[in-house]
Design an enzyme around this catalytic site. Structure first.
Site, mmCIF file in Angstrom:
data_model
loop_
_atom_site.group_PDB
_atom_site.id
_atom_site.type_symbol
_atom_site.label_atom_id
_atom_site.label_comp_id
_atom_site.label_asym_id
_atom_site.label_seq_id
_atom_site.Cartn_x
_atom_site.Cartn_y
_atom_site.Cartn_z
ATOM 1 N N SER A 281 40.580 40.752 47.061
ATOM 2 C CA SER A 281 41.837 40.636 47.695
ATOM 3 C C SER A 281 43.050 40.151 46.776
ATOM 4 C CB SER A 281 41.566 39.941 48.868
ATOM 5 O OG SER A 281 41.441 38.523 48.698
ATOM 6 N N SER A 283 43.208 40.591 43.025
ATOM 7 C CA SER A 283 43.497 41.586 41.857
ATOM 8 C C SER A 283 42.376 42.245 41.442
ATOM 9 C CB SER A 283 43.602 40.362 40.483
ATOM 10 O OG SER A 283 42.211 39.713 40.437
ATOM 11 N N LYS A 300 44.121 43.998 34.030
ATOM 12 C CA LYS A 300 44.128 43.269 35.409
ATOM 13 C C LYS A 300 45.301 43.472 36.108
ATOM 14 C CE LYS A 300 43.521 38.625 37.439
ATOM 15 N NZ LYS A 300 43.175 37.088 37.047
ATOM 16 N N ASP A 394 40.193 25.870 37.306
ATOM 17 C CA ASP A 394 39.261 26.678 37.874
ATOM 18 C C ASP A 394 38.113 27.103 37.403
ATOM 19 O OD1 ASP A 394 38.732 28.284 40.094
ATOM 20 O OD2 ASP A 394 39.902 29.927 39.857
#
Length: 574
Positions: A281, A283, A300, A394
């Site tokens: 949702s 990329s 991307k 992350d």
């Protein structure tokens, strides 16, 4: 607020009654993009009168600062950039001092005092060592912002406690001040600031005077008031401040339209889409062929559903900015292109391999040695971020790629934080959680900004999960949004899930994922080292109980104790 930082600068220096001017000063107002990412720099240095070479020291200090500061990484904060430049300059001056007469008498060495002002975005960054000074001028009143490093030993007698070139180690005073349009700063050597008063400044700056002329008037006033030293003044007035959202580095790409969802065989900007690698949702990732070079690349594209989310767009654009500045075999590399883009997308090297998450799903949990090899490489990638004052923020199995040779690469910088960019908006609200909640450090849930220790925490969680298939705090960390709630969190030993894990490895994991960031490893390399080498402190604190180490000895001890208790009881009955 203007979209640009604009200011006025005036400066003047004279040797006064001395034969040689040992003061030196300078300023630099760069063009974009450096004006936005590095700011405007000013500096003044004052050589000491007892040295015949201190004018070399003051000129070197200012010239090196103004040149080398703009050569430091855009990702670094102003403070890190300046302190590293000044440390290197000080090392050179000190080495010259050691090779001169100053080796035996520092007052004859390559020594000078130094003050610098860097104006970036809406913040003034001040650096100071010695007795040059920086003032803020408001309505003719001088507010001294620096503290002299001069020690008085008797009336009229004093010595410099700190200066550049005196010692191998340089201790620099630093402070930052928020800016407003109309703020005026003055940098001055002691030949000026010891001989002018607030009234003199008020007269020099009356009726919006030209700042160069005001600087000349202040030098003339200091001379007429009895100054016998070299005299230097720099004045800078803030005309307008930069709008935080007007970063020219990203504006070009931000103006591009969002691309459509590409289909296989679609061609655009010299690329041909081969297939979809991943879609979510947020990329879409495609394998594409660069028609000019024949190279396979990964493209991307942002999700068109999020085109109205400015935070998402900014983070997406920052990914390429970050990737261009990191050079590590363990971080995915961008593909530099000179062709114009028709839409917003990122191009990186194509990694022929799989994510760590998929690898575990396909093959199950790796063994301890395999985990060490993976974590070693993840840590190297993280340290490449940390050296540039960046945080990945992350780290999770989906963002770790392994190629066919076993090389690990970090991907997806959408949650990354950059000190040099972050300080452009110092008044912005606390960082919101951008990465996966289950791998995020507890401090993020308190609304606190991340640190290197936050990335270490995520690395520890990743390692724990690879070894056990579980999380050390289950899913409770995202729910603990107060210090009181976080204090109640209990670490589940990795050995509870797998008794084959050495106790000292479990202790290393425990330290990496401590709730308090100050109790964690300060660097990812420290954690990696303890995963490979038994830490004596851990071995002592994590030593298994006697019943585990030697059950026979344990039960013999219990039997002996019971026998002894029985004999004592019988003796008492008689």
């Amino acid at each position: 607020m203007s979209s640009r930082l604009t200011l006025a600068i005036g400066q003047h220096t004279e040797r006064g009654h001395k034969i040689v001017n040992q003061d030196f000063h300078g300023s630099c107002v760069p063009r974009e993009p450096q004006l936005s990412v590095k700011g405007v720099a000013l500096a003044v240095a004052d050589g000491i009168g007892s040295s015949a070479v201190s004018q070399v020291a003051s000129e070197t200090a200012v010239a090196y600062f103004l040149e080398d500061y703009y050569c430091t990484s855009d990702a670094w904060s102003v403070r890190t950039s300046v302190e590293r430049v000044l440390a290197a300059t000080n090392a050179w001056l000190y080495s010259q001092t050691q090779q001169s007469q100053g080796r035996y008498d520092k007052d004859r060495g390559y020594v000078c005092t130094f003050s610098a002002l860097v104006i970036k975005s809406n913040t003034a960054h001040l650096f100071h060592v010695g007795d040059t000074r920086i003032y803020r001028v408001h309505r003719g009143t001088l507010e001294q912002l620096t503290t002299d490093h001069r020690v008085s030993i008797a009336p009229g007698q004093s010595y410099l406690a700190r200066a550049m070139g005196v010692d191998a180690h340089l201790e620099i005073d630093y402070r930052s001040e928020p800016l407003e349009p109309g703020d005026l700063f003055m940098l001055a050597s002691d030949g000026v600031h010891e001989h002018v008063a607030a009234a003199d400044v008020q007269r020099a700056l009356a009726d919006g005077a030209d700042l160069d002329e005001a600087a000349r008037l202040l030098v003339a006033r200091a001379l007429s008031n009895g100054s016998t030293d070299n005299l230097t003044v720099q004045l800078v007035r803030i005309e307008s401040l930069q709008d935080h959202g007007a970063d020219e580095l990203l504006q070009k790409m931000a103006a591009l339209p969002f691309p459509p969802q590409f289909e296989p065989r679609a061609q655009f900007d010299g690329y041909r889409i081969l297939r979809t690698l991943h879609g979510s949702s947020r990329s879409h990732l495609y394998l594409a062929l660069d028609l000019a070079s024949g190279q396979s690349v990964a493209i991307k594209a942002p999700s068109i559903d999020l085109r109205d989310d400015p935070v998402y767009v900014e983070r997406f654009l920052m990914e390429e900015w970050i990737a261009r500045r990191i050079d590590s075999p363990h971080v995915v590399k961008p593909v530099l292109q000179d062709r114009p883009r028709s839409s917003m997308y990122l191009v990186t090297e194509y990694i022929e391999g799989t994510t760590l998450a998929q690898l575990v799903r396909d093959r199950g949990r790796p063994g301890l040695d395999a985990v060490r090899r993976i974590v070693d490489q993840v840590a190297k990638g993280l340290r490449a971020f940390h050296r540039l004052e960046m945080l990945h923020q992350d780290i999770r199995p989906e963002n770790v790629m392994l190629d066919g040779t076993g090389t690990v690469k970090l991907i997806d910088f959408g949650a990354a934080s950059v000190a040099g960019v972050r300080e452009m908006a110092p008044d912005a609200p606390a960082t919101t959680l951008a990465g996966a909640a289950l791998y995020a450090a507890p401090e993020y849930f308190l609304g606190e900004p991340g640190t290197v220790q936050s990335d270490v925490f995520s690395l520890g969680i990743l390692t724990y999960q690879l070894l056990t298939g579980h999380l050390p705090y289950d899913v409770r960390i995202p729910q603990a949004k107060s210090r009181a709630a976080q204090r109640k969190l209990k670490y589940t030993p990795a050995r509870d899930h797998d008794a084959a894990i050495p106790a000292w490895v479990d202790a290393a994991l425990r330290k990496a994922v401590r709730i308090d960031p100050h109790e964690r490893y300060q660097d990812a390399a420290e954690f990696v080292y303890d995963l490979h080498h038994p830490n004596r402190a851990f071995q002592q604190s994590a030593r298994p109980p006697l019943i585990e180490r030697s059950p026979v000895t344990f039960w013999k001890t219990i039997a002996f104790a019971l026998l002894l208790a029985l004999l004592i009881d019988l003796a008492l009955r008689r």
